[in-house]
Design a protein around this motif. Sequence first.
Motif, PDB file in Angstrom:
ATOM      1  N   UNK A  20       0.737  -1.309   0.092  1.00 32.97           N
ATOM      2  CA  UNK A  20      -0.016   0.142   0.190  1.00 32.97           C
ATOM      3  C   UNK A  20       0.661   1.269   0.025  1.00 32.97           C
ATOM      4  N   UNK A  21       2.313   1.133   0.174  1.00 29.56           N
ATOM      5  CA  UNK A  21       3.101   2.423   0.379  1.00 29.56           C
ATOM      6  C   UNK A  21       3.064   2.909  -0.955  1.00 29.56           C
ATOM      7  N   UNK A  22       2.958   4.339  -1.042  1.00 30.70           N
ATOM      8  CA  UNK A  22       3.239   5.170  -2.284  1.00 30.70           C
ATOM      9  C   UNK A  22       3.588   6.395  -1.783  1.00 30.70           C
ATOM     10  N   UNK A  23       4.826   7.006  -2.719  1.00 35.27           N
ATOM     11  CA  UNK A  23       5.017   8.369  -2.495  1.00 35.27           C
ATOM     12  C   UNK A  23       3.923   9.329  -2.967  1.00 35.27           C
ATOM     13  N   UNK A  24       3.679  10.355  -2.115  1.00 35.30           N
ATOM     14  CA  UNK A  24       2.964  11.426  -2.461  1.00 35.30           C
ATOM     15  C   UNK A  24       3.531  12.508  -3.144  1.00 35.30           C
ATOM     16  N   UNK A  25       2.783  13.440  -4.033  1.00 32.07           N
ATOM     17  CA  UNK A  25       3.322  14.306  -4.677  1.00 32.07           C
ATOM     18  C   UNK A  25       4.091  15.357  -3.588  1.00 32.07           C
ATOM     19  N   UNK A  26       3.748  15.438  -2.235  1.00 27.28           N
ATOM     20  CA  UNK A  26       4.357  15.921  -1.304  1.00 27.28           C
ATOM     21  C   UNK A  26       5.747  15.741  -0.897  1.00 27.28           C
ATOM     22  N   UNK A  27       5.632  14.296  -0.772  1.00 26.24           N
ATOM     23  CA  UNK A  27       7.150  13.452  -0.465  1.00 26.24           C
ATOM     24  C   UNK A  27       7.941  13.924  -1.709  1.00 26.24           C
ATOM     25  N   UNK A  28       7.515  13.706  -2.843  1.00 25.66           N
ATOM     26  CA  UNK A  28       8.589  13.960  -3.944  1.00 25.66           C
ATOM     27  C   UNK A  28       9.176  15.296  -3.983  1.00 25.66           C
ATOM     28  N   UNK A  29       8.042  16.420  -3.647  1.00 19.92           N
ATOM     29  CA  UNK A  29       8.565  17.808  -3.556  1.00 19.92           C
ATOM     30  C   UNK A  29       9.691  17.926  -2.608  1.00 19.92           C
ATOM     31  N   UNK A  30       9.427  17.355  -1.409  1.00 23.74           N
ATOM     32  CA  UNK A  30      10.330  17.605  -0.275  1.00 23.74           C
ATOM     33  C   UNK A  30      11.842  16.966  -0.705  1.00 23.74           C
ATOM     34  N   UNK A  31      11.582  15.627  -1.311  1.00 28.34           N
ATOM     35  CA  UNK A  31      13.033  15.017  -1.624  1.00 28.34           C
ATOM     36  C   UNK A  31      13.730  16.050  -2.745  1.00 28.34           C
ATOM     37  N   UNK A  32      12.705  16.364  -3.741  1.00 30.60           N
ATOM     38  CA  UNK A  32      13.200  17.435  -4.504  1.00 30.60           C
ATOM     39  C   UNK A  32      14.204  18.805  -4.161  1.00 30.60           C
ATOM     40  N   UNK A  33      13.458  19.183  -3.145  1.00 36.12           N
ATOM     41  CA  UNK A  33      13.838  20.559  -2.381  1.00 36.12           C
ATOM     42  C   UNK A  33      15.062  20.390  -1.538  1.00 36.12           C
ATOM     43  N   UNK A  34      15.239  18.919  -0.822  1.00 36.21           N
ATOM     44  CA  UNK A  34      16.211  18.755   0.325  1.00 36.21           C
ATOM     45  C   UNK A  34      17.184  17.984  -0.363  1.00 36.21           C
ATOM     46  N   UNK A  35      17.012  16.778  -1.011  1.00 32.69           N
ATOM     47  CA  UNK A  35      18.041  15.989  -1.531  1.00 32.69           C
ATOM     48  C   UNK A  35      18.430  16.295  -2.821  1.00 32.69           C
ATOM     49  N   UNK A  36      19.070  17.341  -3.221  1.00 34.21           N
ATOM     50  CA  UNK A  36      19.304  17.892  -4.435  1.00 34.21           C
ATOM     51  C   UNK A  36      20.032  16.905  -5.444  1.00 34.21           C
TER      52      UNK A  36
END
Length: 363
Positions: A20-36
Amino acid sequence: MKFTEDSFAWLQCKILELSKLAATSEDIDYLRSTCSYLSSEYLSYLSQLRFNPAEEVLCGFNKNTCSLSLHIKGKWCKVILYEVPLLALVSESYYRFVDKDWNHDDQRQKIKAKARALVSAECKFAEFGTRRRRDFTTQDIVMSALLEVSSEFPGYLSGTSNVYMARKYGIPPVGTVAHEWTMGIAALEGTYENANRLAMQKWLATFNGDLGIALTDTFGTGAFLANFDYSLASAYDGVRQDSGDPIKFIEAVNNHYKSLGVDRSTKVVVFSDGLNPESAILIKKSCGRYAMNCSFGIGTNFTNDFNCASDQSQTSKAVNIVIKLFKCNGKPCIKLSDSPTKHSGDPAEVERALAMLCNKGLS
């Protein structure tokens, strides 16, 4: 460790729920902004990733020995992501159904005392405790307590390896390369002698200097240092010690940097081998003798350090569990630690690799 049928049933259920696990758009946005350092291609891959544990994870229970076994199969880029949640679930299943003589009552005070001891000794440290945590609540208490001390004494807590906790508490997600990267490269390239060099070169080419801490003990520090030439030692920010004698390691790394003409004051040694505040403080003092920068990744001692609720003088023992790469494209994958008890993989392949490295003077 001995498990029960109840713990096994609970674990099986939780493993299936990973589908059931799935990354949300907010999760991906966080990774994009934090883990360049994570590419857009990889973030796109993560956004579409779905686990299929019914097909990818085989969990077994031996009723005679009360032992668990886990086998994960699939593409490496996918199954590598099972390790942390599976180990955390195994640990939690044990403390839910087997060792139940504990509670969270004194955890906040205990963690704050540990953090203050580290801060007093000017130790920089990160929380590395997800895999062997007692449960999610414990880790949440740990992070809250660490942040409380960090707000009083900033500059010492460098982050956490748990990305969810990093996001929740507003601190950096941190970590280093895993042993299985070099283990897999060795198997695919067919070399133990040059595996460290190849793995480090591929890592550099991928991350362009980010995530620049090299792991030293996949095939022993001797084999690593033989590959850690001037170019790599200059490019990497430092090294991580995860087995063996940390004091001897400090001397060996100091001498190696010196022999290469690399300014060790620009480098850092990260220690992560079963640490507690007392051992970290002793290591810090030894690093000071060589004017070497150091930091510490503390895991189990933060998230699984409990006394029995019925008798506070007795320890509720922490689990010692691992998941390691076993085969890659049908080829055996092994690890040759600086601590022989931490060797892993097919015994015959372990012996073959040890003999080969010994013959070349690299063990």
